[in-house]
Design an enzyme around this catalytic site. Sequence first.
Site, PDB file in Angstrom:
ATOM      1  N   ARG A 177      -4.000   3.245  -1.579  1.00 10.04           N
ATOM      2  CA  ARG A 177      -3.037   2.289  -1.024  1.00 10.04           C
ATOM      3  C   ARG A 177      -3.685   0.967  -0.614  1.00 10.04           C
ATOM      4  O   ARG A 177      -3.285   0.341   0.367  1.00 10.04           O
ATOM      5  CB  ARG A 177      -2.297   2.887   0.183  1.00 10.04           C
ATOM      6  CG  ARG A 177      -1.515   4.140  -0.126  1.00 10.04           C
ATOM      7  CD  ARG A 177      -0.426   3.916  -1.185  1.00 10.04           C
ATOM      8  NE  ARG A 177       0.220   5.191  -1.493  1.00 10.04           N
ATOM      9  CZ  ARG A 177      -0.192   6.034  -2.441  1.00 10.04           C
ATOM     10  NH1 ARG A 177      -1.244   5.725  -3.186  1.00 10.04           N
ATOM     11  NH2 ARG A 177       0.436   7.166  -2.656  1.00 10.04           N
ATOM     12  N   SER A 254       6.982   4.961   3.553  1.00 14.59           N
ATOM     13  CA  SER A 254       6.049   5.669   4.434  1.00 14.59           C
ATOM     14  C   SER A 254       5.334   4.666   5.328  1.00 14.59           C
ATOM     15  O   SER A 254       4.640   3.774   4.838  1.00 14.59           O
ATOM     16  CB  SER A 254       5.021   6.453   3.605  1.00 14.59           C
ATOM     17  OG  SER A 254       5.667   7.447   2.838  1.00 14.59           O
ATOM     18  N   GLU A 348       0.874   1.544   6.743  1.00 13.94           N
ATOM     19  CA  GLU A 348       0.838   1.178   5.327  1.00 13.94           C
ATOM     20  C   GLU A 348       1.438  -0.198   5.062  1.00 13.94           C
ATOM     21  O   GLU A 348       0.913  -0.949   4.254  1.00 13.94           O
ATOM     22  CB  GLU A 348       1.558   2.242   4.500  1.00 13.94           C
ATOM     23  CG  GLU A 348       1.461   2.020   3.002  1.00 13.94           C
ATOM     24  CD  GLU A 348       1.965   3.206   2.202  1.00 13.94           C
ATOM     25  OE1 GLU A 348       2.522   2.981   1.113  1.00 13.94           O
ATOM     26  OE2 GLU A 348       1.792   4.352   2.651  1.00 13.94           O
TER      27      GLU A 348
END
Length: 356
Positions: A177, A254, A348
């Site tokens: 990520r 998320s 995130e």
Amino acid sequence: MQTSPAQDEQTGPVHVGAPLAPLTTLRLGGPAARLIEAPDAGTAVDAVRATDESGEPLLLLGGGSNVVVADEGFTGTVVRMTGGGTALERRPDGSVLLTAEAGEDWDAVVAATVAEGLGGLECLSGIPGLTGATPVQNVGAYGVEVSALLVDVDLYDRRTGAVRTHVPAAELGLGYRTSVLKNTDAAVVLRVRFALPGGGASMPIAYAELARTLGVDPGSTVPAEVAREAVLELRRGKGMVLDAADHDTWSAGSFFTNPIVDDAAVPDPAMPRWPAGEGRTKLPAAWLIQQAGFAPGHEGPGGRVGLSTRHVLALTNRGAGSTGDLLALAREVRTGVLDRFGIALHPEPVLVGCAL
């Protein structure tokens, strides 16, 4: 949205005091001092160059699906990528080169490749946002990451003022990520290229939940369109497919990444986990959150925000929330997991003008 009377000959109309909340999937955040919409790569480059010359702060905005904007808004110029377009090229080895403009809707790209009988991207179905953001975040889901298929990108390098074409994926520092492009506006992605295998089969099904849904063994392949529908079904069940009428989908996806820790720091040998390199283990953030006492639907300040009723990793705006409310909920969850397991969760989404 208010448009200033003046128009820049290079960048087009400038919107003053433009609300940013409607441009994000959370529907949160204050206004931008100025907003310029870039319908093509050239306009985007001109707008960024003009901002650099003026010395204003710059925010690059795509689909607004991975960003949390402060209630105070953004004091500089927002350049929003809106230009799309894709092209497919069959290569001598049978693979297919997919070229997509940064402003192209990501799920539309995935849907189009599957409709063309091409596998590769199907596990990344239903992810909101624009194509230009996918290498920045190294977007991934259900066992597949963009890095597995990314060939190169075209980008505008703000440090040199030059457009760089065919920058290899290997130079982007792609990790879980993340990439060298994340949390910096030093470069603007203009165009992205992927190498698809060329057939109609999916990527090997690596994610256990998806394999169970499909009724196949991990490592098997299925027709790409079958995998896409299964992924969309799973995402809908978790509130991860955007629906304007469903507050459970008013999120940034998320909110926390799955933490990667030393093997010795795994809090419970019986917990679900995945290998993450020698001596390292990836832990499921959702499991940690629930085991720390946060159930689906857990409410934040005043009930204006809350964990999704279907997926505890999604922090949602229940319709009347603020960014301050959302961050307070995020801090509560982060502190709860830290107190229970000694493991720090990290956000995130990109936080604009705010912090945890």
